[in-house]
Design a protein around this motif. Structure first.
Motif, PDB file in Angstrom:
ATOM      1  N   ARG A  38     -56.266  27.661  17.171  1.00  0.00           N
ATOM      2  CA  ARG A  38     -57.886  27.676  16.660  1.00  0.00           C
ATOM      3  C   ARG A  38     -57.786  27.473  15.490  1.00  0.00           C
ATOM      4  N   GLY A  39     -56.707  27.717  14.047  1.00  0.00           N
ATOM      5  CA  GLY A  39     -56.665  27.156  12.459  1.00  0.00           C
ATOM      6  C   GLY A  39     -56.905  25.856  12.376  1.00  0.00           C
ATOM      7  N   LEU A  40     -56.015  25.315  13.453  1.00  0.00           N
ATOM      8  CA  LEU A  40     -55.401  24.164  13.448  1.00  0.00           C
ATOM      9  C   LEU A  40     -57.467  23.268  14.041  1.00  0.00           C
ATOM     10  N   VAL A  41     -58.000  23.316  14.781  1.00  0.00           N
ATOM     11  CA  VAL A  41     -59.275  22.952  14.816  1.00  0.00           C
ATOM     12  C   VAL A  41     -60.275  23.068  13.113  1.00  0.00           C
ATOM     13  N   LYS A  42     -60.056  24.623  13.082  1.00  0.00           N
ATOM     14  CA  LYS A  42     -61.044  24.930  11.781  1.00  0.00           C
ATOM     15  C   LYS A  42     -60.784  23.296  10.646  1.00  0.00           C
ATOM     16  N   PHE A  43     -59.199  23.552  10.682  1.00  0.00           N
ATOM     17  CA  PHE A  43     -59.068  22.793   9.818  1.00  0.00           C
ATOM     18  C   PHE A  43     -58.659  20.987   9.725  1.00  0.00           C
ATOM     19  N   MET A  44     -59.070  20.674  11.377  1.00  0.00           N
ATOM     20  CA  MET A  44     -59.643  19.267  11.312  1.00  0.00           C
ATOM     21  C   MET A  44     -61.076  19.550  11.737  1.00  0.00           C
ATOM     22  N   ILE A  54     -62.404  15.133  19.690  1.00  0.00           N
ATOM     23  CA  ILE A  54     -61.528  15.168  19.404  1.00  0.00           C
ATOM     24  C   ILE A  54     -61.122  17.039  18.630  1.00  0.00           C
ATOM     25  N   SER A  55     -61.838  17.805  18.383  1.00  0.00           N
ATOM     26  CA  SER A  55     -62.057  19.310  18.213  1.00  0.00           C
ATOM     27  C   SER A  55     -62.411  20.104  19.386  1.00  0.00           C
ATOM     28  N   LYS A  56     -63.833  19.181  19.620  1.00  0.00           N
ATOM     29  CA  LYS A  56     -64.651  20.076  21.039  1.00  0.00           C
ATOM     30  C   LYS A  56     -63.637  19.707  22.576  1.00  0.00           C
ATOM     31  N   ASP A  57     -62.210  18.379  22.330  1.00  0.00           N
ATOM     32  CA  ASP A  57     -61.739  18.762  23.562  1.00  0.00           C
ATOM     33  C   ASP A  57     -60.832  20.183  22.984  1.00  0.00           C
ATOM     34  N   ALA A  58     -60.455  19.990  22.456  1.00  0.00           N
ATOM     35  CA  ALA A  58     -59.721  21.045  21.974  1.00  0.00           C
ATOM     36  C   ALA A  58     -59.797  22.455  22.117  1.00  0.00           C
ATOM     37  N   VAL A  59     -61.348  22.421  21.597  1.00  0.00           N
ATOM     38  CA  VAL A  59     -61.546  24.402  21.752  1.00  0.00           C
ATOM     39  C   VAL A  59     -62.234  24.950  22.506  1.00  0.00           C
ATOM     40  N   LYS A  61     -60.157  23.892  25.201  1.00  0.00           N
ATOM     41  CA  LYS A  61     -58.881  24.361  26.671  1.00  0.00           C
ATOM     42  C   LYS A  61     -58.995  24.899  25.632  1.00  0.00           C
ATOM     43  N   ILE A  62     -59.011  26.051  24.500  1.00  0.00           N
ATOM     44  CA  ILE A  62     -58.818  26.425  23.722  1.00  0.00           C
ATOM     45  C   ILE A  62     -59.665  28.334  24.885  1.00  0.00           C
ATOM     46  N   GLN A  63     -60.868  28.068  24.610  1.00  0.00           N
ATOM     47  CA  GLN A  63     -61.661  28.841  25.473  1.00  0.00           C
ATOM     48  C   GLN A  63     -61.227  28.805  27.219  1.00  0.00           C
ATOM     49  N   ILE A  64     -60.499  28.006  27.598  1.00  0.00           N
ATOM     50  CA  ILE A  64     -59.787  28.514  28.902  1.00  0.00           C
ATOM     51  C   ILE A  64     -58.729  29.171  28.975  1.00  0.00           C
ATOM     52  N   LEU A  65     -58.212  29.005  27.746  1.00  0.00           N
ATOM     53  CA  LEU A  65     -57.090  29.836  27.446  1.00  0.00           C
ATOM     54  C   LEU A  65     -57.865  31.758  27.784  1.00  0.00           C
TER      55      LEU A  65
END
Ligand code: 1PZ
Length: 215
Positions: A38-44, A54-59, A61-65
């Protein structure tokens, strides 16, 4: 909580999540791993809009977990180790081709895990870089050495374009909000080995369970 969301953002705290996600017996807390992401996404996102694809995909995946963590079987998702055991024992993973479980915890985490290797390589390059070092080159080199191998051509192209507009080293260090260049280098010197350790533990776990190629 005193998480990074409540005051001025510092990459130090984000990277700390990857230190505290490890228990003494080397179990990896999924909640803290996800908090690190989450923090990395915020940084990005603070680097500019070009990185949103890029962050949309990470977000997502984070949400699934997070949904697994908060779901009725959340107790099985406390650590990455317990997640792997639970999902495999209950046939919740599409192992060879996509089927009834296209969004298992195991395959979702694998995508973040591969990206963590990119992060490790990139931050290490940043740590040893000189004042005139090009972040775009460090980023691209780290990517080509790791994550790119798992991406189709079109994603590699788009990633390459995003790297070109990365801010330079001085801005990059400033956005980290850690302090002087010396401080940043010192912080990275502590963070990179921790990220590397979390990566290695996850990699070994996935290798032992034949999960490194999950579709
Ligand atoms: C600070 C600069 C950021 C550079 C980030 C370098 C990584 C580039 C990755 C480009 C990802 C493009 C979007 C989507 C990709 C997905 O297809 C794949 C596979 O997932 P699937 O399609 O199988 O569900 N997703 C990933 O590989 C996960 C990518 C996460 C990237 C997180 C970057 C973290 C940045 C931290 C910033 C310090």
């Amino acid at each position: 909580s005193t998480g990074p969301e409540n005051h001025k953002f510092s990459l130090q705290e984000v990277l700390d999540s990857f230190r505290v996600c490890l228990s003494e017996d080397e179990h990896v807390s999924l909640e803290r791993y996800v908090a690190g992401w989450r923090g990395l996404v915020k940084f990005m996102n603070s680097l500019g809009n070009v990185f949103t694809f890029i962050s949309k995909d990470a977000v997502s995946k984070i949400q699934i977990l997070v949904n697994f963590l908060n779901g009725e079987n959340g107790s099985h998702y406390v650590t990455i180790q317990s997640m792997v055991k639970y999902e495999l024992e209950n046939g919740l993973v599409d192992v060879s081709k996509r089927g009834t479980h296209p969004e298992s915890g195991c395959r979702t985490l694998l995508r973040l895990h591969r990206a963590l290797r990119w992060l490790e390589l990139f931050l290490e390059r940043l740590r040893i870089s000189k004042e005139d070092g090009k972040t775009s080159v460090m980023c691209a080199d780290a990517y080509n050495e790791s994550l790119s191998q798992h991406h189709p051509w079109v994603i590699r192209k788009a990633a390459g374009m995003a790297f070109c507009v990365l801010p330079g080293r001085p801005t990059f260090f400033e956005v980290m909000n850690v302090g002087s260049t010396e401080k940043v280098v010192e912080m990275l010197g502590e963070a990179v080995p921790m990220i590397s350790k979390v990566y290695k533990i996850t990699e070994d776990l996935y290798a032992q369970n034949n999960l490194l190629e999950l579709p």
